[in-house]
Design a protein around this motif. Structure first.
Motif, short mmCIF file in Angstrom:
data_model
loop_
_atom_site.label_atom_id
_atom_site.label_comp_id
_atom_site.label_asym_id
_atom_site.label_seq_id
_atom_site.Cartn_x
_atom_site.Cartn_y
_atom_site.Cartn_z
N VAL A 182 65.13 53.53 -35.69
CA VAL A 182 65.14 53.03 -34.31
C VAL A 182 63.71 52.58 -33.98
O VAL A 182 62.74 53.28 -34.29
N THR A 226 66.64 51.11 -29.84
CA THR A 226 67.86 51.02 -30.63
C THR A 226 67.48 50.65 -32.05
O THR A 226 66.28 50.58 -32.37
N HIS A 227 68.48 50.41 -32.90
CA HIS A 227 68.17 50.08 -34.28
C HIS A 227 67.24 48.87 -34.33
O HIS A 227 67.40 47.91 -33.58
#
Length: 357
Positions: free
Chosen positions: A16, A22-23
């Motif tokens: 992350v 987020t990714h």
């Protein structure tokens, strides 16, 4: 480009990025600093999943660090993300390309040609582009490198996979500007230092914004994997020696936040450089230990080493990664020779290495 070995760090597949929460490969123009956005672009058929392109706002327009792979999916996504921050391809004034690999260079040179943007690339990449633009080139130039690594069978399978496919030369035009040596680049609202960091490729550059505490690291300093070494043509004599010297050079800079080409934004260039140097020192020792039983080719030694962060056997790698593993192992063995810890002998079936002076 798929690095074939790993070192300590969070898995790239799970990482992350702190700027997005987020990714790291998730779609978006993620703000990493004032006036700078990170846009991950897709890499089909590549285990790395994405390349981070960095958009720098300047008084004269946009400067992009790297351009992405010239495929429709990447071009469309870059267009969409630029529009999301109120810009477009016509606002791009310059590409600072870290190195010549297709996921960094090809979309930059295509868009640069279409929109008149300057494309800057390290002059050490000129031999590679001259080779690709040689009209007499009638075979995969990596075949000879694989043969010297003792991987003739892998080379033959690489050729069979090509299906006579020829590269689209519109993606491999020469840049408009060659970067030569370390020097500052004035971007109006900020200055970045172009720092020559050969190793991953001979003409690799990173760009350091020391005032903002940022390192646009390309493939030189990656937070979760080690960049491939030896995957370049024409081959460099000692690519691993170049890479480790370049890591030491970057370590001498202030500790900077790492803006990598692949993976999440990372907090410390010093920490990651130390990890990468330690990894390759260990890898050198492992390669030397594999020579204890007698004379070996690079391909032989590669089969005795573990690969990826999951410590996979060579036979578990896909064909492309097996070739890269053989070339990377050769880079380690050549450095052992330069250090006086091994000797080499030329042979039609691949360079032979033996432990000892």
């Amino acid at each position: 480009m798929t690095p074939s070995s790993s070192s300590p760090g969070t898995s790239t597949a799970l990482a992350v990025s702190p700027d997005s929460g987020t990714h790291w490969s998730a779609e978006g123009a993620w703000p990493v600093a004032e006036g700078i956005h990170r846009i991950p672009l897709p890499l089909p058929m590549d285990g790395l999943r994405a390349i981070n392109v960095y958009v720098i706002e300047t008084p004269d327009g946009l400067v992009l660090v790297d351009g992405g792979w010239a495929i429709p999916e990447a071009r469309d996504l870059l267009d969409r993300c630029l529009r999301g921050i109120g810009a477009g391809f016509g606002d791009i004034r310059r590409f600072l390309v870290t190195h010549v690999h297709r996921d960094h260079f090809t979309l930059a040179t295509v868009l640069g040609g279409e929109y008149g943007a300057d494309v800057a690339l390290g002059i050490g990449e000129r031999p590679a582009l001259e080779l690709l633009n040689d009209e007499t080139l009638d075979s995969n130039p990596f075949v000879d490198v694989l043969v010297t690594a003792g991987a003739r069978e892998v080379a033959e399978q690489w050729v069979a996979m090509q299906n006579d496919e020829q590269p689209d030369m519109s993606m491999w035009a020469f840049p408009t500007t060659w970067l030569d040596g370390d020097h500052p680049i004035d971007l109006g609202s900020r200055t970045v230092d172009a720092v020559h960091t050969p190793g991953h490729t001979p003409g690799h550059f990173v760009f350091a914004d020391q005032a903002a505490g940022l390192l646009f690291a390309g493939d030189h300093v990656l937070p979760t994997i080690t960049p491939s070494i030896g995957f370049t043509v024409p081959p460099a004599p000692l690519p691993l020696g170049d890479f480790m010297a370049s890591l030491t050079k970057v370590r001498a800079l202030p500790d900077l936040r790492v803006l990598p080409a692949h993976g999440p934004v990372a907090p410390s260039s010093h920490q990651r450089v130390d990890e990468l140097l330690a990894f390759h020192e260990t890898r050198l020792d492992q390669s030397l230990a594999a020579l204890a039983a007698g004379t070996r080719t690079s391909h032989d030694v590669a089969q005795e080493l573990a690969w990826t962060r999951h410590e996979r056997a060579y036979t578990e790698l896909d064909l492309f990664s097996q070739g890269m593993a053989s070339m990377e192992t050769k880079a380690h063995l050549e450095l052992l020779v330069a250090q006086g810890r091994a000797t080499r002998t030329e042979d039609p079936d691949g360079v032979l290495f033996t432990a000892g002076p």
